[in-house]
Design a protein around this motif. Structure first.
Motif, PDB file in Angstrom:
ATOM      1  N   MET A  12       0.836  -1.198   0.000  1.00  0.00           N
ATOM      2  CA  MET A  12       0.000   0.000   0.000  1.00  0.00           C
ATOM      3  C   MET A  12       0.873   1.250   0.000  1.00  0.00           C
ATOM      4  N   GLY A  13       1.898   1.266   0.842  1.00  0.00           N
ATOM      5  CA  GLY A  13       2.800   2.413   0.891  1.00  0.00           C
ATOM      6  C   GLY A  13       3.452   2.671  -0.464  1.00  0.00           C
ATOM      7  N   ALA A  14       3.931   1.606  -1.109  1.00  0.00           N
ATOM      8  CA  ALA A  14       4.568   1.743  -2.426  1.00  0.00           C
ATOM      9  C   ALA A  14       3.581   2.258  -3.468  1.00  0.00           C
ATOM     10  N   MET A  15       2.330   1.807  -3.366  1.00  0.00           N
ATOM     11  CA  MET A  15       1.299   2.256  -4.306  1.00  0.00           C
ATOM     12  C   MET A  15       1.106   3.775  -4.215  1.00  0.00           C
ATOM     13  N   TYR A  16       1.092   4.303  -2.976  1.00  0.00           N
ATOM     14  CA  TYR A  16       0.903   5.741  -2.812  1.00  0.00           C
ATOM     15  C   TYR A  16       2.146   6.524  -3.230  1.00  0.00           C
ATOM     16  N   VAL A  17       3.311   5.974  -2.987  1.00  0.00           N
ATOM     17  CA  VAL A  17       4.537   6.645  -3.442  1.00  0.00           C
ATOM     18  C   VAL A  17       4.529   6.726  -4.967  1.00  0.00           C
ATOM     19  N   LEU A  18       4.202   5.630  -5.629  1.00  0.00           N
ATOM     20  CA  LEU A  18       4.146   5.616  -7.094  1.00  0.00           C
ATOM     21  C   LEU A  18       3.071   6.564  -7.617  1.00  0.00           C
ATOM     22  N   ALA A  19       1.901   6.541  -6.980  1.00  0.00           N
ATOM     23  CA  ALA A  19       0.818   7.447  -7.396  1.00  0.00           C
ATOM     24  C   ALA A  19       1.255   8.902  -7.212  1.00  0.00           C
ATOM     25  N   GLY A  20       1.929   9.191  -6.118  1.00  0.00           N
ATOM     26  CA  GLY A  20       2.417  10.550  -5.876  1.00  0.00           C
ATOM     27  C   GLY A  20       3.445  10.983  -6.907  1.00  0.00           C
ATOM     28  N   LEU A  21       4.332  10.080  -7.263  1.00  0.00           N
ATOM     29  CA  LEU A  21       5.339  10.405  -8.286  1.00  0.00           C
ATOM     30  C   LEU A  21       4.684  10.729  -9.630  1.00  0.00           C
TER      31      LEU A  21
END
Length: 119
Positions: free
Chosen positions: A10-19
């Motif tokens: 989940m954390g990685a998903m939000y980091v990728l979405a933010g990028l």
């Protein structure tokens, strides 16, 4: 403390979405409600928040605060989803059925984040 793998996912998903807010800002600016000012600034700010909160859920001292931040952000993003249903222009070419499907998906994302407060 080691958390379940799906919290890190989940954390990685939000980091990728933010990028993606920085890589493709125009995509996000197209769906910003007209009543909000400074679209580009808000797109970058929301992307930065997603990155920070996505990273924050991965560390014990910041996990709960980051989860609350994600839940708050996801609730605020519901406004964008409803705005996109308000007119054909606001839909930005996305089919109505898909826009409607995004609302329960958003609720599932809120639930997914919220469940980690008990860990």
């Amino acid at each position: 403390m080691l958390y379940p793998w799906h919290l890190y996912l989940m954390g990685a998903m939000y980091v990728l979405a933010g990028l993606m807010h920085f890589i493709k800002p125009r995509v996000y600016m197209r769906i910003m409600p007209r009543y909000l000012p400074y679209h580009k600034t808000l797109v970058y700010l929301s992307g930065l928040c997603e990155i920070i909160l996505g990273l924050g859920v991965c560390f014990s001292p910041t996990k709960n605060l980051s989860v609350y931040g994600l839940v708050t952000m996801l609730i605020l993003f519901l406004l964008v989803h409803f705005y996109m249903l308000s007119s054909k222009k606001a839909a930005a070419g996305i089919p109505t059925w898909l826009l409607i499907l995004r609302i329960p998906l958003q609720l599932l994302l809120i639930y997914w984040a919220y469940q980690y407060l008990t860990l």
